[in-house]
Design an enzyme around this catalytic site. Sequence first.
Site, PDB file in Angstrom:
ATOM      1  N   SER A  24     -34.515 -23.642   4.463  1.00 47.35           N
ATOM      2  CA  SER A  24     -35.655 -23.726   4.879  1.00 47.35           C
ATOM      3  C   SER A  24     -35.942 -23.392   6.317  1.00 47.35           C
ATOM      4  CB  SER A  24     -36.003 -25.121   4.584  1.00 47.35           C
ATOM      5  OG  SER A  24     -37.351 -25.318   5.431  1.00 47.35           O
ATOM      6  N   CYS A  59     -37.695 -37.553   7.244  1.00 49.06           N
ATOM      7  CA  CYS A  59     -36.113 -37.125   7.360  1.00 49.06           C
ATOM      8  C   CYS A  59     -36.108 -37.406   9.046  1.00 49.06           C
ATOM      9  CB  CYS A  59     -35.967 -35.952   6.965  1.00 49.06           C
ATOM     10  SG  CYS A  59     -34.883 -34.803   8.016  1.00 49.06           S
ATOM     11  N   CYS A 114     -31.693 -31.387  16.359  1.00 47.88           N
ATOM     12  CA  CYS A 114     -32.171 -30.343  16.314  1.00 47.88           C
ATOM     13  C   CYS A 114     -33.168 -30.008  17.627  1.00 47.88           C
ATOM     14  CB  CYS A 114     -33.327 -30.264  15.115  1.00 47.88           C
ATOM     15  SG  CYS A 114     -34.217 -28.644  15.067  1.00 47.88           S
ATOM     16  N   CYS A 133     -30.477 -32.828   0.105  1.00 42.91           N
ATOM     17  CA  CYS A 133     -31.064 -32.500   1.305  1.00 42.91           C
ATOM     18  C   CYS A 133     -29.787 -32.484   2.222  1.00 42.91           C
ATOM     19  CB  CYS A 133     -32.288 -33.399   1.471  1.00 42.91           C
ATOM     20  SG  CYS A 133     -33.060 -32.789   3.126  1.00 42.91           S
ATOM     21  N   CYS A 148     -42.030 -34.323  13.616  1.00 42.21           N
ATOM     22  CA  CYS A 148     -40.640 -34.339  12.968  1.00 42.21           C
ATOM     23  C   CYS A 148     -39.864 -35.171  13.657  1.00 42.21           C
ATOM     24  CB  CYS A 148     -39.964 -32.828  13.037  1.00 42.21           C
ATOM     25  SG  CYS A 148     -38.179 -32.937  12.112  1.00 42.21           S
ATOM     26  N   CYS A 196     -40.369 -29.729  16.838  1.00 42.11           N
ATOM     27  CA  CYS A 196     -41.773 -29.733  16.327  1.00 42.11           C
ATOM     28  C   CYS A 196     -42.338 -31.129  16.590  1.00 42.11           C
ATOM     29  CB  CYS A 196     -41.390 -29.414  14.988  1.00 42.11           C
ATOM     30  SG  CYS A 196     -40.791 -27.789  14.482  1.00 42.11           S
ATOM     31  N   GLU A 247     -27.907 -36.993   8.749  1.00 41.59           N
ATOM     32  CA  GLU A 247     -28.597 -37.624   7.663  1.00 41.59           C
ATOM     33  C   GLU A 247     -28.440 -36.659   6.267  1.00 41.59           C
ATOM     34  OE1 GLU A 247     -32.204 -39.907   9.626  1.00 41.59           O
ATOM     35  OE2 GLU A 247     -32.605 -38.858   7.822  1.00 41.59           O
TER      36      GLU A 247
END
Length: 349
Positions: A193, A335, A116, A109, A123, A120, A96
């Site tokens: 980030s 996201c 990932c 972004c 997320c 988390c 994305e």
Amino acid sequence: MTSPQTQQKPLLELSFADLQQWVSEQNQPPYRAKQLHQWLYQKGARSLNDITVFPKKWRENSLDTPIGRSTIHHRSIAPDATRKYLLKLADDSLIETVGIPSKKRLTVCVSSQVGCPMACDFCATGKGGYTRNLKAYEIVDQVLTVQEDFQRRVSNVVFMGMGEPLLNLEEVVKAVKSLNQDVGIGARSLTISTVGLPGKIRQLADYKLQVTFAVSLHASNQKLREQLIPSAKHYTLSQLLDDCREYIEITGRRVSFEYILLAGTNDLPEHAIELAQQLRGFQSHVNLIPYNPIDEADYQRPSDRRIETFQSLLQEHHIAVSVRYSRGLEANAACGQLRTNVEKLTMNN
Ligand code: SAH
């Protein structure tokens, strides 16, 4: 003489010196390297054939030279003009990318990984698992794609798409350098980030990049942070904050802290006061991010009043703070959700 190594790599993966070498291997005069560089990074060439200033014969003979560009697999445009892309890479991986326009800026972004591994709890990307790290050129390509689609120069890049940038530090640093030197975006307009990983913030600091550095804090104490971020168990809040202090010392740059507001979980007045105490004396800035609801989690976004109260409490304690409302929600919520939703759609059809 051709060197197979430089020939197989996509052109976007080559340094300018490598491009010069490749051009000379192609028996072309040296000034072609500068033209090639300009067409790749400023004009967004997708194949050598696009480069109309090159001799026709050379272009036709080099059609199979890989450039390293992705294709747009899906694009959705929100009413606020934010564009979300699902890009397909050479190995068919989907990532994305988001383009966020405003009067003065065009922010991209970017993803740093396919998926990932951090998992988390709030997320969408974390719920979908992890496939692989991206190469630097696959990160740069995302910026070139948005630039091309908007027909406008990108001014800012945030590494806030899929993935944990510090798990892919070398390629992320390479991408930062290329975005800076090849694409021409100022280092301070690039933001890395991270959720924070042991030893990695120090490694990033040692590169002494002038980028903006953001840390996803999301909690005012260790217990709460562990609840939201599994990796926090192995890297305590106090270690993380110590590493941030060291980062500021080494780079002379302040740190931004991101704090998702989850109703009833981490948005109470006592959390604001505790957060202010944790950050006392820090050269920092806090970005409050009202949670974007995702299907796979049960959290709620707080009311505007709760958000304002949290912000005021931090201000009263002399913490620099702003609220960042995510844009493009209508395009497919938070996201990580675009991929999930498009995959669902494709499966249903
Ligand atoms: N892995 C990096 C970068 C990717 S996430 C990091 O953790 O910082 C970019 C930011 O979006 C992070 O602050 C992340 O916590 C936040 N985020 C993730 N899911 C979100 C959601 N559902 N609503 C609001 N922010 C979210």
